[in-house]
Design an enzyme around this catalytic site. Structure first.
Site, mmCIF file in Angstrom:
data_model
loop_
_atom_site.group_PDB
_atom_site.id
_atom_site.type_symbol
_atom_site.label_atom_id
_atom_site.label_comp_id
_atom_site.label_asym_id
_atom_site.label_seq_id
_atom_site.Cartn_x
_atom_site.Cartn_y
_atom_site.Cartn_z
ATOM 1 N N HIS A 182 0.869 -1.188 0.000
ATOM 2 C CA HIS A 182 0.000 0.000 0.000
ATOM 3 C C HIS A 182 0.904 1.236 0.000
ATOM 4 O O HIS A 182 1.548 1.530 1.001
ATOM 5 C CB HIS A 182 -0.896 -0.027 1.251
ATOM 6 C CG HIS A 182 -1.781 1.169 1.360
ATOM 7 N ND1 HIS A 182 -2.519 1.439 2.487
ATOM 8 C CD2 HIS A 182 -2.064 2.164 0.494
ATOM 9 C CE1 HIS A 182 -3.205 2.550 2.314
ATOM 10 N NE2 HIS A 182 -2.942 3.005 1.106
ATOM 11 N N PRO A 183 0.954 1.989 -1.123
ATOM 12 C CA PRO A 183 1.927 3.086 -1.212
ATOM 13 C C PRO A 183 1.647 4.232 -0.246
ATOM 14 O O PRO A 183 2.572 4.894 0.213
ATOM 15 C CB PRO A 183 1.824 3.555 -2.667
ATOM 16 C CG PRO A 183 0.515 3.046 -3.162
ATOM 17 C CD PRO A 183 0.168 1.833 -2.358
ATOM 18 N N CYS A 185 0.154 4.142 2.785
ATOM 19 C CA CYS A 185 -0.126 3.788 4.184
ATOM 20 C C CYS A 185 0.775 4.607 5.115
ATOM 21 O O CYS A 185 1.816 5.107 4.700
ATOM 22 C CB CYS A 185 0.117 2.301 4.411
ATOM 23 S SG CYS A 185 1.789 1.814 4.014
ATOM 24 N N GLY A 186 0.352 4.710 6.356
ATOM 25 C CA GLY A 186 1.160 5.407 7.371
ATOM 26 C C GLY A 186 1.585 6.782 6.909
ATOM 27 O O GLY A 186 0.777 7.625 6.561
ATOM 28 N N THR A 213 -0.819 -1.413 -4.621
ATOM 29 C CA THR A 213 -2.276 -1.181 -4.725
ATOM 30 C C THR A 213 -2.550 0.219 -5.288
ATOM 31 O O THR A 213 -1.840 1.181 -4.992
ATOM 32 C CB THR A 213 -2.981 -1.338 -3.362
ATOM 33 O OG1 THR A 213 -2.418 -0.401 -2.448
ATOM 34 C CG2 THR A 213 -2.805 -2.740 -2.799
ATOM 35 N N GLY A 242 -0.583 -1.293 6.672
ATOM 36 C CA GLY A 242 -1.090 -1.283 8.046
ATOM 37 C C GLY A 242 -2.128 -2.359 8.280
ATOM 38 O O GLY A 242 -2.312 -3.265 7.462
ATOM 39 N N ASP A 243 -2.838 -2.216 9.386
ATOM 40 C CA ASP A 243 -3.858 -3.200 9.757
ATOM 41 C C ASP A 243 -4.978 -3.269 8.719
ATOM 42 O O ASP A 243 -5.548 -4.331 8.472
ATOM 43 C CB ASP A 243 -4.477 -2.824 11.105
ATOM 44 C CG ASP A 243 -3.428 -2.813 12.205
ATOM 45 O OD1 ASP A 243 -2.460 -3.572 12.093
ATOM 46 O OD2 ASP A 243 -3.579 -2.020 13.151
ATOM 47 N N GLY A 244 -5.293 -2.118 8.106
ATOM 48 C CA GLY A 244 -6.383 -2.073 7.133
ATOM 49 C C GLY A 244 -6.071 -2.928 5.921
ATOM 50 O O GLY A 244 -6.933 -3.679 5.442
ATOM 51 N N ASN A 247 -6.328 -6.558 6.851
ATOM 52 C CA ASN A 247 -7.723 -7.006 6.936
ATOM 53 C C ASN A 247 -8.346 -7.168 5.554
ATOM 54 O O ASN A 247 -9.172 -8.050 5.343
ATOM 55 C CB ASN A 247 -8.540 -6.035 7.799
ATOM 56 C CG ASN A 247 -8.402 -6.382 9.271
ATOM 57 O OD1 ASN A 247 -8.500 -7.543 9.646
ATOM 58 N ND2 ASN A 247 -8.154 -5.389 10.103
HETATM 59 N N1 LIG Z 1 -3.617 2.585 -3.107
HETATM 60 C C1 LIG Z 1 -4.542 2.830 -2.196
HETATM 61 N N2 LIG Z 1 -5.168 4.019 -2.148
HETATM 62 C C2 LIG Z 1 -6.081 4.312 -1.200
HETATM 63 N N3 LIG Z 1 -6.453 3.447 -0.226
HETATM 64 C C3 LIG Z 1 -5.855 2.254 -0.203
HETATM 65 C C4 LIG Z 1 -4.877 1.881 -1.185
HETATM 66 N N4 LIG Z 1 -4.443 0.631 -0.892
HETATM 67 C C5 LIG Z 1 -5.129 0.235 0.199
HETATM 68 N N5 LIG Z 1 -5.976 1.202 0.612
HETATM 69 C C6 LIG Z 1 -6.910 1.206 1.762
HETATM 70 O O1 LIG Z 1 -6.341 1.981 2.815
HETATM 71 C C7 LIG Z 1 -6.780 1.445 4.066
HETATM 72 C C8 LIG Z 1 -5.752 1.717 5.155
HETATM 73 O O2 LIG Z 1 -4.520 1.167 4.764
HETATM 74 P P1 LIG Z 1 -3.410 0.649 5.774
HETATM 75 O O3 LIG Z 1 -3.999 -0.094 6.886
HETATM 76 O O4 LIG Z 1 -2.404 -0.061 4.942
HETATM 77 O O5 LIG Z 1 -2.712 1.994 6.291
HETATM 78 P P2 LIG Z 1 -2.968 2.876 7.585
HETATM 79 O O6 LIG Z 1 -4.419 3.136 7.719
HETATM 80 O O7 LIG Z 1 -2.055 4.038 7.486
HETATM 81 O O8 LIG Z 1 -2.436 1.969 8.774
HETATM 82 P P3 LIG Z 1 -3.197 1.345 10.066
HETATM 83 O O9 LIG Z 1 -4.322 0.504 9.535
HETATM 84 O O10 LIG Z 1 -2.140 0.540 10.752
HETATM 85 O O11 LIG Z 1 -3.667 2.496 10.894
HETATM 86 C C9 LIG Z 1 -6.968 -0.021 3.812
HETATM 87 O O12 LIG Z 1 -8.129 -0.467 4.484
HETATM 88 C C10 LIG Z 1 -7.115 -0.174 2.320
HETATM 89 O O13 LIG Z 1 -8.422 -0.560 1.986
#
Ligand SMILES: Nc1ncnc2c1ncn2[C@@H]1O[C@H](COP(=O)(O)OP(=O)(O)OP(=O)(O)O)[C@@H](O)[C@H]1O
Length: 578
Positions: A182-183, A185-186, A213, A242-244, A247
């Site tokens: 996931h580019p 994330c965080g 993604t 991340g967790d998202g 999941n």
């Molecule tokens: N390329 C993308 N662009 C936008 N959203 C994305 C992309 N790839 C994945 N996602 C969505 O972003 C959501 C959050 O991603 P992720 O959990 O990796 O990062 P985070 O929210 O920063 O970390 P955490 O969940 O640990 O707080 C995921 O549920 C996923 O559905």
């Protein structure tokens, strides 16, 4: 390579150290510097230590000379430490062995061409890539590498083969992984994080098929659309994010491949109630005259193989059925007939942390370090992960009751919307839970925070603080009814309080400030109506009231046997699962 009983010995050249006798035994291999060079190096190193301290005190006037000497003494001092502490490596601490062909090695002074041997140090070389585990549980692992050489190609090849064979004995390591990155994330470092660990996978001969993604649900859609044949060509799926994202991967995998029956809908529960005269219906009549979720309690509860590590990441979920035949993973040669279903004990899920909170990684590895997670994935470390199945029964007047199923490894949040849903939350405990988990399905505050935070992704992890504060200031509360099944063998926390008792106590502390319908309707002047659902089965408790958030949670404690088949149900008004 000479053999002496179970040990094999060779004289090799160790880069930056010198000629060493290397001995392989059943647990690992060790090396010793040969002859007078060792004494010379030790002598130089010790003299260096004394001079280094002396020069530092006197502040030698000539800066350049001081610097040159400083470098020299420092490298000797460093070698001194290496000689003392790094003369053995266990096979369990090696993640890759690489043959790198003919080339130069450096002598003890870091020069290619030795004043000690007087010859140019060109030879065949191989690298042993190892790591050092953190001193305390939960501290990160650090990489180290040793380059050995020998003029004879066969000697080098033989060492490489033997080392690779030995390092594969401890656990079955993955060979082919599907990776989702996931580019954004965080803090937006998903790709960098993957680039940081990618070479570790290639060194260890683990093939990776990488997808960056492009959007939310990209990973879900790709995984859900894979045929069984395609899926079975991989040993597992790794999420870098991340967790998202984790999941999403979990849901894409289990959505069509987890066959366990759903927990009963509220309709079914009502009917069951009516049929069974012996069971007393209370409150809204939601009750069960049969053990709830018989099938579901089997889900993911297959006993772990007993090989669960205590520092690992990978989860053993899923199963595979086939028409016989085998290769190394037990898959049939004719993979067209393969049916992949879960649970099984060969397919792995991995997570390399790059997200905002990374709660799954922290709760499984104890640290938030991409290198440590990558190492554990490469080594084939496994742990059973608690997974919650959340079933939403849609009960709007115009629609049929259609179950919508979600799986959660950390928590599932619900958003409040105009439709009314009934959610059955089923928590299933694996037989053994070696690490600490908190699995929560929540409705209310957390759902609102997560939804609110998405619009502020540019803030990075701080978006949760901001969205949390905003949700808090709105000061909402959420109406709900929860049914909670106490377990036979309840979890007792460190203070000796049982989880369900604590849950009960916490609920009693909730005070209704929102003038909600449920609390207004409650005859009792207490803020919450807490009652046993059935006099026949006193394990069921029902709570009605308004909550800041609603959920069912179980904590399984480190090294303690956790309760099996704990089931909780939350019937929510106006909830939508996200
Ligand atoms: N390329 C993308 N662009 C936008 N959203 C994305 C992309 N790839 C994945 N996602 C969505 O972003 C959501 C959050 O991603 P992720 O959990 O990796 O990062 P985070 O929210 O920063 O970390 P955490 O969940 O640990 O707080 C995921 O549920 C996923 O559905």
């Amino acid at each position: 390579m000479e053999r002496n009983g179970s040990a094999a010995t060779s004289t090799l050249f160790l880069d930056r150290i010198g000629e060493v006798t290397v001995t392989m035994d059943p647990g690992g291999f060790s090396w010793k510097l040969i002859g007078p060079k060792k004494d010379l190096v030790w002598f130089m190193a010790n003299i260096a230590t004394v001079f280094h301290v002396g020069v530092a005190i006197l502040r030698f006037p000539c800066e350049n000379l001081y610097f040159a000497m400083d470098q020299f003494w420092a490298s000797c001092l460093c070698m001194n430490l290496r000689l003392k502490s790094e003369n053995r490596i266990e096979f369990a601490n090696i993640y890759a062995v690489e043959f790198i062909g003919w080339g130069l090695l450096e002598d003890a002074n870091g020069r290619a061409g030795s004043f000690l041997s007087g010859s140019k140090l060109e030879m065949y070389r191989f690298v042993v890539h190892g790591f050092q585990r953190g001193r305390t549980c939960g501290s990160p692992w650090t990489l180290c590498e040793y380059t050995f050489g020998h003029k004879d190609l066969r000697t080098c090849e033989s060492w490489v083969q033997q080392l690779i064979a030995q390092t594969n004995i401890e656990a079955v390591r993955p060979k082919n992984l599907l990776v989702f990155v996931h580019p954004s994330c965080g803090k937006g470092h998903g790709v960098k994080t993957w680039e940081m660990v990618e070479s570790m996978f290639s060194r260890a001969n683990v093939q990776t098929k990488v997808t960056i993604t492009q959007r939310a649900r990209h990973a879900y859609d790709l995984i859900a659309s894979l045929s069984d044949k395609e899926l079975s060509s991989f040993d597992g799926i790794v999420a870098v994010g991340g967790d998202g994202l984790f999941n999403e991967v979990l849901n894409g995998l289990l959505s069509s491949r987890h066959d366990a029956p759903y927990p009963p809908s509220s309709e079914e529960l009502n009917n069951a109630c009516k049929k069974d005269q012996n069971v007393q219906c209370m409150n809204n009549g939601i009750m069960c005259s049969r053990p709830l979720c018989n099938g579901a309690t089997n889900m993911l509860s297959t006993p772990s193989s007993g090989s669960d590590d205590h520092e690992p990441l990978l989860s053993a979920v899923g199963s595979i059925t086939s028409n016989g035949g085998s290769h190394d993973r037990g898959l049939p040669a004719d993979a067209d007939t393969v049916k992949v279903s879960f649970p099984n004990d060969w397919f792995r899920l991995g997570l390399i942390p790059a997200g905002s909170t990374d709660s799954i990684v922290v709760s499984t590895t104890g640290t938030r370090d991409p290198v440590t997670s990558a190492l554990q994935i490469i080594l084939g470390k496994r742990i059973s992960l608690d997974i919650a199945q959340v079933v939403r029964w849609k009960t709007s007047p115009s629609s049929k009751e259609v179950p919508s199923v979600h799986y959660a490894a950390s928590f599932a949040g619900c958003l409040v919307e105009s439709l009314t849903y009934s959610i059955s939350f089923t928590y299933v405990q694996p037989n053994k839970a070696p690490l600490e988990y908190l699995v929560i399905a929540r409705y209310g505050f957390y759902g609102d925070v997560i939804k609110g935070s998405e619009g502020y992704r540019w803030m990075g992890p701080k978006r949760y603080d901001y969205a949390g504060t905003m949700a808090f200031l709105k000061h909402r509360s959420y109406e709900a009814e929860i049914k909670f099944l106490k377990t036979e063998e309840d979890v007792v926390n460190k203070k000796g309080t049982q989880t369900s008792e604590r849950f009960h106590e916490n609920l009693k502390k909730v005070v209704c400030r929102a003038n909600c319908n449920i609390c207004n309707d409650t005859n009792d002047s207490a803020d919450l109506d807490i009652s046993n659902i059935s006099s026949q089965d006193s394990r069921w408790l029902q709570y009605r009231g308004c909550f800041l958030s609603v959920g069912a949670a179980v904590i399984s404690c480190r090294n303690e046997r956790a309760p099996e088949g704990l089931v909780a149900e939350a019937h929510l008004s106006d909830g939508k699962l996200v």
